[in-house]
Write a protein that holds these residues in place. Structure first.
Motif, mmCIF file in Angstrom:
data_model
loop_
_atom_site.group_PDB
_atom_site.id
_atom_site.type_symbol
_atom_site.label_atom_id
_atom_site.label_comp_id
_atom_site.label_asym_id
_atom_site.label_seq_id
_atom_site.Cartn_x
_atom_site.Cartn_y
_atom_site.Cartn_z
ATOM 1 N N PHE A 79 0.830 -1.206 0.000
ATOM 2 C CA PHE A 79 0.000 0.000 0.000
ATOM 3 C C PHE A 79 0.864 1.254 0.000
ATOM 4 N N ASP A 80 1.922 1.262 0.806
ATOM 5 C CA ASP A 80 2.813 2.425 0.845
ATOM 6 C C ASP A 80 3.492 2.640 -0.506
ATOM 7 N N ILE A 85 3.038 5.860 -6.548
ATOM 8 C CA ILE A 85 2.787 5.919 -7.994
ATOM 9 C C ILE A 85 2.163 7.263 -8.376
ATOM 10 N N PRO A 86 1.005 7.637 -7.809
ATOM 11 C CA PRO A 86 0.489 8.982 -8.126
ATOM 12 C C PRO A 86 1.364 10.086 -7.547
ATOM 13 N N TRP A 87 2.029 9.819 -6.442
ATOM 14 C CA TRP A 87 2.907 10.807 -5.802
ATOM 15 C C TRP A 87 3.975 11.299 -6.777
ATOM 16 N N PHE A 88 4.592 10.366 -7.496
ATOM 17 C CA PHE A 88 5.626 10.746 -8.460
ATOM 18 C C PHE A 88 5.034 11.119 -9.818
ATOM 19 N N TYR A 89 4.056 10.357 -10.275
ATOM 20 C CA TYR A 89 3.517 10.604 -11.614
ATOM 21 C C TYR A 89 2.954 12.018 -11.731
ATOM 22 N N TYR A 90 2.168 12.429 -10.743
ATOM 23 C CA TYR A 90 1.564 13.767 -10.770
ATOM 24 C C TYR A 90 2.446 14.830 -10.107
ATOM 25 N N ARG A 91 3.623 14.430 -9.635
ATOM 26 C CA ARG A 91 4.554 15.343 -8.958
ATOM 27 C C ARG A 91 3.880 16.062 -7.788
ATOM 28 N N ILE A 92 3.130 15.284 -7.012
ATOM 29 C CA ILE A 92 2.376 15.860 -5.896
ATOM 30 C C ILE A 92 3.309 16.509 -4.880
ATOM 31 N N GLY A 93 4.450 15.890 -4.647
ATOM 32 C CA GLY A 93 5.368 16.405 -3.634
ATOM 33 C C GLY A 93 6.236 17.557 -4.089
ATOM 34 N N LEU A 94 6.090 17.972 -5.344
ATOM 35 C CA LEU A 94 6.916 19.060 -5.872
ATOM 36 C C LEU A 94 6.103 20.332 -6.042
ATOM 37 N N GLU A 96 4.473 24.151 -4.574
ATOM 38 C CA GLU A 96 5.102 25.450 -4.338
ATOM 39 C C GLU A 96 5.944 25.468 -3.066
ATOM 40 N N ASN A 97 5.549 24.698 -2.064
ATOM 41 C CA ASN A 97 6.249 24.735 -0.779
ATOM 42 C C ASN A 97 7.392 23.722 -0.685
ATOM 43 N N SER A 98 7.654 23.013 -1.761
ATOM 44 C CA SER A 98 8.693 21.986 -1.727
ATOM 45 C C SER A 98 10.075 22.605 -1.928
ATOM 46 N N SER A 99 11.027 22.119 -1.153
ATOM 47 C CA SER A 99 12.418 22.568 -1.302
ATOM 48 C C SER A 99 13.225 21.591 -2.142
ATOM 49 N N ILE A 100 12.567 20.553 -2.638
ATOM 50 C CA ILE A 100 13.248 19.522 -3.421
ATOM 51 C C ILE A 100 13.287 19.938 -4.890
ATOM 52 N N GLU A 101 14.446 19.809 -5.483
ATOM 53 C CA GLU A 101 14.630 20.165 -6.888
ATOM 54 C C GLU A 101 14.895 18.908 -7.703
ATOM 55 N N ARG A 102 14.170 18.751 -8.784
ATOM 56 C CA ARG A 102 14.341 17.582 -9.645
ATOM 57 C C ARG A 102 15.728 17.567 -10.288
ATOM 58 N N ASN A 103 16.123 16.361 -10.691
ATOM 59 C CA ASN A 103 17.366 16.138 -11.430
ATOM 60 C C ASN A 103 18.621 16.492 -10.638
ATOM 61 N N ILE A 104 18.483 16.521 -9.325
ATOM 62 C CA ILE A 104 19.630 16.636 -8.429
ATOM 63 C C ILE A 104 19.790 15.282 -7.749
ATOM 64 N N ASP A 105 21.008 14.754 -7.728
ATOM 65 C CA ASP A 105 21.217 13.435 -7.136
ATOM 66 C C ASP A 105 20.588 13.352 -5.747
ATOM 67 N N GLY A 106 19.774 12.309 -5.550
ATOM 68 C CA GLY A 106 19.132 12.091 -4.260
ATOM 69 C C GLY A 106 17.733 12.662 -4.149
ATOM 70 N N VAL A 108 14.976 11.840 -5.685
ATOM 71 C CA VAL A 108 13.936 10.808 -5.649
ATOM 72 C C VAL A 108 13.809 10.234 -4.241
ATOM 73 N N GLU A 109 14.951 9.944 -3.617
ATOM 74 C CA GLU A 109 14.928 9.383 -2.266
ATOM 75 C C GLU A 109 14.308 10.361 -1.267
ATOM 76 N N LYS A 110 14.624 11.645 -1.413
ATOM 77 C CA LYS A 110 14.039 12.649 -0.519
ATOM 78 C C LYS A 110 12.532 12.730 -0.696
ATOM 79 N N LEU A 111 12.095 12.673 -1.950
ATOM 80 C CA LEU A 111 10.662 12.768 -2.209
ATOM 81 C C LEU A 111 9.930 11.522 -1.718
ATOM 82 N N GLU A 112 10.579 10.366 -1.816
ATOM 83 C CA GLU A 112 9.983 9.134 -1.290
ATOM 84 C C GLU A 112 9.676 9.273 0.197
ATOM 85 N N SER A 113 10.601 9.859 0.935
ATOM 86 C CA SER A 113 10.442 9.966 2.384
ATOM 87 C C SER A 113 9.330 10.929 2.781
#
Length: 310
Positions: A79-80, A85-94, A96-106, A108-113
């Protein structure tokens, strides 16, 4: 138990193409992770079933408990993983308030957490404009309320899995031990679980003594049949040690209780994954440089009984 659907239809991420505004291939990777976890769960559930064994011996119960334990962990993890799947596909975690920047090493792991069920549901039910997304949000909500967090049930797959995570055990009625008492020099075996089921309130109270002063009571031991034989120790100086404080749960459940709930979880989870398949997977285009129609998945029929049974 239902068969896993779409197992032969989803290929590795390199067979798919990306769409601006989405992360398709990461979503594909997560789908494969879900299917892998479900595959492990299906094997464990199969060998948790008493029908797989010739007799219901102590050895059989130990093996079944081991498989049931793994099944619950894999189902809970599935379940987790599905939420990602939708979290990454729709970029839900990215957002306006996200400090995570795509295409920087690591990244994906930060967004997973940071993936949380309430964040996924809020996006799909409130922020998304696509009706497919809202349907998926409703399906996830219904599943969560029925099989993850359900106050009307004595337990869920999630609650038992969390118990195992923190306590490394699964409590089953079949492994409840009988309490052997010695009272007034006579040995008596009281099946305290049976007493509780029959609502017989039987309690034993006895003094205990200092070995250096065997005639002087320093406290009392209370054994309560209503509480599954939990032992309370009370010193005369007022200090008390309650049995319920060392007991993990107040109630244990049978193989049939937990196995039945796990099967219901599994079958309904497959329906939830089918919704993911139709609302996300079918939207992902095939890679123009890879032809998955020419890729062949081969499988052999394997008899794994010798590895999973006694």
């Amino acid at each position: 138990m239902k068969q896993i659907c779409h197992l032969e239809e989803i290929f590795p991420p390199e067979y798919y193409h990306e769409i601006p505004g989405y992360d398709s291939r990461i979503a594909i990777r997560k789908m494969l992770d879900v299917l892998s976890s479900l595959g492990d769960a299906s094997i464990a559930l199969t060998f948790s079933n008493i029908d797989e064994y010739e007799e219901d011996s102590v050895e059989t119960q130990i093996i079944r408990r081991t498989h049931l334990r793994h099944a619950l962990i894999d189902l809970n993890n599935s379940f987790d993983l599905l939420l990602q799947i939708p979290w990454f596909y729709y970029r839900i975690g990215l957002g306006e308030n996200s400090s995570i920047e795509r295409n920087i090493d690591g990244w994906v792991e930060k967004l997973e957490s940071e993936c949380k069920i309430w964040k996924v549901r809020n996006f799909l039910l409130r922020e998304a404009s696509d009706c497919k997304q809202k349907i998926l949000g409703e399906k996830i909500t219904d599943f969560k309320n029925s099989y993850m967090y359900c106050d009307s049930k004595p337990f869920t797959v999630r609650s038992v899995a969390n118990d195992m995570k923190h306590r490394s055990t699964i409590k089953l009625k079949e492994f409840d031990s009988h309490l052997k008492l010695k009272i007034d020099g006579l040995e008596q075996i009281e099946e305290l679980t049976r007493l509780k089921q029959n609502q017989i309130k039987k309690e034993f109270v006895m003094d205990f003594y200092d070995s250096d002063s065997p005639l002087e009571s320093i406290g009392k031991i209370e054994i309560n049949g209503v509480e599954n034989g939990l032992i309370n120790i009370k010193y005369n100086n007022g200090e008390e040690f309650r049995g319920k404080d060392y007991a993990y749960t107040e109630e244990s459940f049978s193989f049939d209780d937990i196995y039945g709930e796990a099967i219901d979880f599994y079958d309904n989870f497959l329906e939830l994954f089918d919704c993911i398949y139709h609302n996300i997977y079918l939207e992902i285009p095939q890679s123009p440089v890879m032809n998955k129609r020419n890729a062949k998945k081969t499988s052999e029929t394997l008899n794994v009984d010798k590895w999973y049974k006694c």
